[in-house]
Scaffold this motif. Structure first.
Motif, PDB file in Angstrom:
ATOM      1  N   THR A 215       0.835  -1.203   0.000  1.00 29.96           N
ATOM      2  CA  THR A 215       0.000   0.000   0.000  1.00 29.96           C
ATOM      3  C   THR A 215       0.865   1.246   0.000  1.00 29.96           C
ATOM      4  N   LEU A 216       1.875   1.284   0.855  1.00 33.13           N
ATOM      5  CA  LEU A 216       2.765   2.442   0.922  1.00 33.13           C
ATOM      6  C   LEU A 216       3.506   2.654  -0.393  1.00 33.13           C
ATOM      7  N   ARG A 217       3.954   1.591  -1.019  1.00 35.07           N
ATOM      8  CA  ARG A 217       4.654   1.710  -2.305  1.00 35.07           C
ATOM      9  C   ARG A 217       3.752   2.301  -3.382  1.00 35.07           C
ATOM     10  N   LEU A 218       2.505   1.824  -3.428  1.00 34.21           N
ATOM     11  CA  LEU A 218       1.573   2.357  -4.429  1.00 34.21           C
ATOM     12  C   LEU A 218       1.265   3.829  -4.173  1.00 34.21           C
ATOM     13  N   LEU A 219       1.061   4.184  -2.919  1.00 32.79           N
ATOM     14  CA  LEU A 219       0.773   5.581  -2.577  1.00 32.79           C
ATOM     15  C   LEU A 219       1.984   6.473  -2.839  1.00 32.79           C
ATOM     16  N   GLU A 220       3.164   5.953  -2.592  1.00 35.78           N
ATOM     17  CA  GLU A 220       4.383   6.717  -2.882  1.00 35.78           C
ATOM     18  C   GLU A 220       4.555   6.863  -4.396  1.00 35.78           C
ATOM     19  N   ARG A 221       4.336   5.796  -5.127  1.00 39.91           N
ATOM     20  CA  ARG A 221       4.453   5.829  -6.590  1.00 39.91           C
ATOM     21  C   ARG A 221       3.553   6.899  -7.187  1.00 39.91           C
ATOM     22  N   ASP A 222       2.344   7.033  -6.635  1.00 41.25           N
ATOM     23  CA  ASP A 222       1.369   7.980  -7.176  1.00 41.25           C
ATOM     24  C   ASP A 222       1.504   9.383  -6.586  1.00 41.25           C
ATOM     25  N   GLY A 223       2.482   9.583  -5.716  1.00 39.90           N
ATOM     26  CA  GLY A 223       2.748  10.909  -5.185  1.00 39.90           C
ATOM     27  C   GLY A 223       1.820  11.337  -4.061  1.00 39.90           C
ATOM     28  N   ILE A 224       1.119  10.396  -3.462  1.00 43.23           N
ATOM     29  CA  ILE A 224       0.177  10.714  -2.385  1.00 43.23           C
ATOM     30  C   ILE A 224       0.876  10.680  -1.031  1.00 43.23           C
ATOM     31  N   VAL A 225       1.889   9.842  -0.929  1.00 44.67           N
ATOM     32  CA  VAL A 225       2.668   9.693   0.301  1.00 44.67           C
ATOM     33  C   VAL A 225       4.136   9.922  -0.034  1.00 44.67           C
ATOM     34  N   GLY A 226       4.819  10.578   0.878  1.00 42.26           N
ATOM     35  CA  GLY A 226       6.258  10.762   0.738  1.00 42.26           C
ATOM     36  C   GLY A 226       7.001   9.818   1.657  1.00 42.26           C
ATOM     37  N   ARG A 227       8.191   9.439   1.254  1.00 46.33           N
ATOM     38  CA  ARG A 227       9.041   8.525   2.024  1.00 46.33           C
ATOM     39  C   ARG A 227      10.371   9.224   2.258  1.00 46.33           C
ATOM     40  N   GLU A 228      10.772   9.331   3.528  1.00 42.72           N
ATOM     41  CA  GLU A 228      12.022  10.009   3.857  1.00 42.72           C
ATOM     42  C   GLU A 228      12.894   9.102   4.721  1.00 42.72           C
ATOM     43  N   VAL A 229      14.124   8.897   4.271  1.00 41.71           N
ATOM     44  CA  VAL A 229      15.081   8.120   5.056  1.00 41.71           C
ATOM     45  C   VAL A 229      15.735   9.076   6.045  1.00 41.71           C
ATOM     46  N   LYS A 230      15.578   8.769   7.318  1.00 41.07           N
ATOM     47  CA  LYS A 230      16.156   9.590   8.391  1.00 41.07           C
ATOM     48  C   LYS A 230      17.572   9.089   8.675  1.00 41.07           C
ATOM     49  N   GLN A 231      18.518   9.965   8.592  1.00 43.03           N
ATOM     50  CA  GLN A 231      19.917   9.600   8.817  1.00 43.03           C
ATOM     51  C   GLN A 231      20.253   9.729  10.299  1.00 43.03           C
ATOM     52  N   VAL A 232      19.694   8.838  11.061  1.00 41.07           N
ATOM     53  CA  VAL A 232      19.978   8.733  12.489  1.00 41.07           C
ATOM     54  C   VAL A 232      20.470   7.318  12.733  1.00 41.07           C
ATOM     55  N   PHE A 233      20.883   7.038  13.947  1.00 41.33           N
ATOM     56  CA  PHE A 233      21.316   5.673  14.234  1.00 41.33           C
ATOM     57  C   PHE A 233      20.320   4.998  15.148  1.00 41.33           C
ATOM     58  N   PRO A 234      19.744   3.902  14.774  1.00 46.08           N
ATOM     59  CA  PRO A 234      19.844   3.330  13.432  1.00 46.08           C
ATOM     60  C   PRO A 234      18.955   4.100  12.445  1.00 46.08           C
ATOM     61  N   ALA A 235      19.341   4.087  11.194  1.00 47.47           N
ATOM     62  CA  ALA A 235      18.577   4.788  10.166  1.00 47.47           C
ATOM     63  C   ALA A 235      17.177   4.187  10.076  1.00 47.47           C
ATOM     64  N   HIS A 236      16.204   5.035   9.785  1.00 48.64           N
ATOM     65  CA  HIS A 236      14.848   4.540   9.588  1.00 48.64           C
ATOM     66  C   HIS A 236      14.130   5.412   8.567  1.00 48.64           C
ATOM     67  N   VAL A 237      12.980   4.925   8.137  1.00 50.63           N
ATOM     68  CA  VAL A 237      12.188   5.593   7.110  1.00 50.63           C
ATOM     69  C   VAL A 237      10.897   6.090   7.732  1.00 50.63           C
ATOM     70  N   GLU A 238      10.530   7.319   7.373  1.00 52.41           N
ATOM     71  CA  GLU A 238       9.248   7.872   7.804  1.00 52.41           C
ATOM     72  C   GLU A 238       8.391   8.142   6.583  1.00 52.41           C
ATOM     73  N   TYR A 239       7.112   7.901   6.744  1.00 48.04           N
ATOM     74  CA  TYR A 239       6.142   8.175   5.683  1.00 48.04           C
ATOM     75  C   TYR A 239       5.273   9.343   6.122  1.00 48.04           C
ATOM     76  N   SER A 240       4.939  10.189   5.160  1.00 47.71           N
ATOM     77  CA  SER A 240       4.077  11.331   5.446  1.00 47.71           C
ATOM     78  C   SER A 240       3.235  11.635   4.217  1.00 47.71           C
ATOM     79  N   LEU A 241       2.178  12.402   4.431  1.00 48.04           N
ATOM     80  CA  LEU A 241       1.352  12.806   3.305  1.00 48.04           C
ATOM     81  C   LEU A 241       2.083  13.870   2.499  1.00 48.04           C
ATOM     82  N   SER A 242       2.003  13.752   1.188  1.00 47.90           N
ATOM     83  CA  SER A 242       2.526  14.796   0.306  1.00 47.90           C
ATOM     84  C   SER A 242       1.454  15.885   0.193  1.00 47.90           C
TER      85      SER A 242
END
Length: 129
Positions: A69-96
């Motif tokens: 679901t997240l991949r499809l929403l990201e593909r269509d520009g509805i959700v953004g995906r941001e890799v946070k450069q912290v330790f340990p690194a993680h990804v956050e999703y947010s609405l575009s």
């Protein structure tokens, strides 16, 4: 070759079905009309979340379904995906911005569902009898 009226209708029906399958709005609606999409959007409307946080907030969502679901929403520009450069690194999703523009409709559907759930449950009970 001359076609009968039934044959002409069948050809027109097939052409229309092909048109619908390729219709861009239909392709978007197929993604937006799933329960997982709605639940993800409602959660992300509150704040950016990690995959594990979304999964904890949406009972019944498997890791695979949530990822898809997240991949499809990201593909269509509805959700953004941001890799946070912290330790340990993680990804956050947010609405575009596009996702934000969709939220009044999603909230309206949720409000309608909340207001009409008793009637829907009643109809389901009648139908099951």
């Amino acid at each position: 070759m001359t076609l009968t009226a039934d044959q002409r209708r069948a050809v027109a029906k097939d052409a229309y079905a092909d048109y619908l399958a390729e219709c861009p709005s239909r392709q978007v609606l197929e993604i937006l009309a799933t329960k997982w999409t709605t639940l993800v959007l409602l959660q992300l409307s509150e704040q950016p979340l990690r995959h594990s946080e979304l999964r904890a907030r949406i009972p019944g969502a498997s890791q695979k379904m949530l990822t898809e679901t997240l991949r499809l929403l990201e593909r269509d520009g509805i959700v953004g995906r941001e890799v946070k450069q912290v330790f340990p690194a993680h990804v956050e999703y947010s609405l575009s911005a596009l996702g934000e523009s969709l939220m009044p409709i999603v909230w309206h559907m949720k409000d309608w569902a909340d207001a009409n759930m008793a009637e829907v449950k009643h109809r389901r009970m009648i139908s099951a009898s």
